[in-house]
Design an enzyme around this catalytic site. Structure first.
Site, short mmCIF file in Angstrom:
data_model
loop_
_atom_site.label_atom_id
_atom_site.label_comp_id
_atom_site.label_asym_id
_atom_site.label_seq_id
_atom_site.Cartn_x
_atom_site.Cartn_y
_atom_site.Cartn_z
N CYS A 1 0.80 -1.24 0.00
CA CYS A 1 0.00 0.00 0.00
C CYS A 1 0.83 1.28 0.00
CB CYS A 1 -1.00 0.02 1.14
SG CYS A 1 -1.15 -1.50 2.06
N HIS B 1 -5.06 -1.58 -4.95
CA HIS B 1 -5.57 -0.45 -4.17
C HIS B 1 -6.40 0.43 -5.06
CE1 HIS B 1 -2.17 -1.95 -1.80
NE2 HIS B 1 -3.05 -1.77 -0.83
N ASP C 1 -2.60 -8.18 -4.87
CA ASP C 1 -3.01 -6.96 -4.21
C ASP C 1 -3.54 -5.92 -5.20
OD1 ASP C 1 -3.30 -5.50 -1.96
OD2 ASP C 1 -1.17 -5.13 -1.61
N HIS D 1 -8.35 -1.49 -0.02
CA HIS D 1 -7.38 -2.57 -0.25
C HIS D 1 -8.21 -3.81 -0.58
CE1 HIS D 1 -4.38 -0.56 2.58
NE2 HIS D 1 -5.51 -0.08 3.03
ZN ZN Z 1 -3.02 -2.55 1.06
#
Ligand code: ZN
Ligand code: ZN
Length: 641
Positions: free
Chosen positions: A337, A388, A386, A518
């Site tokens: 992040c 964002h 992942d 997230h």
């Molecule tokens: Zn994250």
């Protein structure tokens, strides 16, 4: 009279001092036979305990988690009673219920217990259970409690009593056995119909390695013999499916002490499998408007000071990497992040640009104690799928719905049909714990609840389970053996946009803070593949199989033809291999079955002459012979997700 409110909202009147068991009997005898305990105003009580005032009562059976744990904890008392009968002078530590069953920490003095004696203990437990001894609760004074265990000579119980306030101590007795315990327990030992002691371990008293090591005996019990049989079958099946075992047999991944503990090495076949999962998700993400980014494996200390990770986890994580000349400090990336926030900041953003969605299969490193490491599910380096999403507050709900779609698409493609979602919200009593404005929290929480409802998810709502920086939605899947795993997660975050001072220009020409989401449908590649291996027992869906076919020439004479078939299939992106060994065909088939290769293509004289392959499907058997083209078409159809 007192008012008893039942879970369905109905209110019944009873005499003061009524017990939950009597309430159950007044409803139905059948129900009463299954009642193990009761939740009275949120606390689990003995079903026999008198209720003196108005209360909310929920009767607990084997189907309730609290009913089960009361059953298992009561079984620990029964085991202690059996041990005392068989081995007089035994001293007892603690005997709690655990996720599956219970244990008791026991001091046998000089005796060393072996698992050969389990049968004898189990038999004794069943013998005692059959006498239906009641678990009788008795409040005692601290002085009396100390006197009892001093006389008995049990220093562990005395050690426990020392910390208890006078007036809050209770004993429970069943048959000839009395224990110091808060309770609650099931009504009598007769409910316990099946017993299995599972294993032995050493356990220091109170977890303190300077104190005596006791013998921890693990066991499990059931209200029906058939449930024990099913449970043991499930354990056997789980052992066969253990991803550490299959990962080795199928040559998917390995660990090397030289490389470092908890750092998986992906072998060619495991890599092929993993790459296909990555491509599959990447394709879906591109369609959903994500942009792929790449960030380094390390980050400057200042990045983590800004993100807050340094202050929170710095001391407990891998220690910094220092440059020899400049004296800079870098950390292995614990999450992606902060890097993605810096990508967001590379240019000014307007309300029209939002949402932006940065996706990365980002490898992160987190320190875990060596004793905590476990196969691919607990590692020190792993890759998150992942992403964002940076959006305006009014876009949160829509973004959530899109992420839910993506997660469900993934579950469906991989055969996880049984899942629930947990919505974690703020503790309404303790708002000071959380950052972000009330207005934004209210917006995000209702957005998650509505998005989940509109997508028809089965949800449980947990108050107080949100992170301090925002609410979240977690997906739990049940695998083929009924075990629960937490996989995908979606989290709202008000914290990082604040810390990184992220902005966009609104339609009002003013600066505003975006909301960050997230999300990771798999969670991590490592953990997901571990769950997938155990879920499908290594029989991956065809599109994921590292080797989709194996060609088995009947003899050396047909190797040329085998190569031709292989080339045709490989041209169509179908992967496989040829078994060139000088072995009998029966042996080749058996070996391919062990390797769980989905399709076996037997080629001999007839096949070579007529351009055919004889097809065998793993787990199914002979499908007959067909032309190479027909086989190619069939398999291509099956591979397309
Ligand atoms: Zn994250
Ligand atoms: Zn107890």
């Amino acid at each position: 009279m007192i008012n008893i409110t039942l879970p369905d909202g109905s209110v019944r009147q009873y005499d003061k001092g009524i017990s939950s068991m009597q309430i159950a009997q007044s409803i139905s005898e059948g129900l009463a036979r299954n009642v193990l305990a009761a939740e009275v105003d949120g606390q689990v009580w003995d079903a026999s305990r008198p209720i003196e005032q108005d209360a909310h009562v929920k009767l607990l059976t084997w189907n309730d988690a609290d009913g089960k744990s009361t059953f298992w904890h009561s079984s620990a008392h029964l085991m202690a009673e059996a041990l005392e009968a068989l081995y007089p002078g035994t001293k007892f530590g603690i005997g709690p219920a655990i996720e599956t069953g219970f244990y008791y920490d026991v001091d046998f003095g000089d005796k060393v217990l072996s698992s050969d004696e389990f049968k004898q203990i189990e038999d004794k437990m069943i013998e005692l259970a059959k006498t239906k001894e009641e678990y009788i609760r008795k409040p005692v004074s601290k002085a009396d409690a100390i006197e009892y265990f001093t006389e008995k000579g049990d220093e562990y119980k005395l050690d426990l009593i020392k910390d208890l306030p006078d007036g809050a101590i209770t004993f429970y007795s069943q048959g000839n056995f009395t224990d110091l315990c808060r309770g609650p327990h099931i009504p009598n030992t007769g409910f316990i119909k099946a017993v299995k002691l599972m294993s032995l371990a050493g356990a220091y008293w109170r977890g303190d390695e300077t104190r005596k090591q006791l013998t921890r005996i693990y066991g499990v019990t059931f209200p029906k013999a058939s449930e024990l049989t099913e449970y043991l079958h499930m354990i056997e099946e789980a052992k066969k499916r253990d991803h550490r075992k299959l990962g080795k047999e199928l040559e998917l991944f390995a660990f090397s002490e030289k490389v470092g503990m908890g750092l998986p090495l992906w072998l060619p076949k495991g890599t092929a499998l993993r790459e296909r999962l990555v491509n599959f998700l990447q394709k879906a993400q591109v369609k959903a408007g994500y942009e792929q980014v790449i960030t380094p494996h390390i980050g400057h200390k200042n990045l983590y000071v800004t993100s807050g990770h340094y202050e929170k986890y710095g001391a407990d994580s891998f220690q910094p990497i220092k440059t020899p000349q400049e004296g800079e400090e870098f950390f292995l990336k614990p999450m992606n992040c902060p890097h993605h926030c810096e990508i967001y900041k590379t240019k000014p953003r307007s309300y029209k640009d939002l949402p932006v969605r940065f996706a990365e299969f980002g490898t992160v490193y987190r320190y875990e104690q060596s004793g905590e490491l476990h196969g691919l599910t607990r590692v020190r380096g792993f890759t998150q799928d992942d992403a964002h999403l940076f959006c305006r507050p009014d876009q949160v709900k829509d973004e959530f719905k899109k992420v839910i779609d993506l997660v469900l698409y993934v579950f469906k493609a991989l055969g996880f049909e049984n899942y629930t979602a947990q919505v974690s919200l703020r503790d309404p009593e303790n708002r000071a714990k959380y950052i972000g404005t009330d207005e934004n929290w209210a917006l995000a929480e209702s957005a998650i609840i509505e998005a989940a409802a509109e997508k028809g998810l089965t949800t449980v709502v947990e108050l107080g389970e949100a992170a301090f920086y925002g609410p979240k939605l977690d997906f739990m899947v049940k695998d083929a053996l009924g075990r629960k795993w937490q996989l995908g997660t979606i989290q709202v975050d008000y914290n990082l946009p604040e810390r990184f001072e992220l902005e966009y220009t609104g339609s009002d020409n003013q600066k505003h803070r975006p909301v960050m989401i997230h999300r990771a449908p798999f969670g991590s590649m490592e953990r997901f593949i571990a769950v997938l291996i155990e879920h499908c027992a290594g029989n991956f869906p065809l599109w994921l199989s590292p080797e989709q076919f194996i060609i088995l020439p009947i003899s050396e004479k047909y190797e040329e033809y085998a190569k031709k078939v292989s080339d045709i299939l490989k041209d169509s992106d179908i992967c496989g291999l040829i078994d060139f060994r000088d072995e009998k065909i029966g042996r080749k088939i058996r070996d391919a079955e062990v390797k769980k290769i989905p399709y076996m293509l037997v080629v001999g004289e007839k096949e070579a002459a007529e351009g055919l392959v004889s097809v065998r499907k793993h787990g199914t058997g002979d499908l007959g012979s067909m032309s190479i083209e027909d086989f190619k078409e069939q398999i291509t159809k099956e591979i397309t997700v």
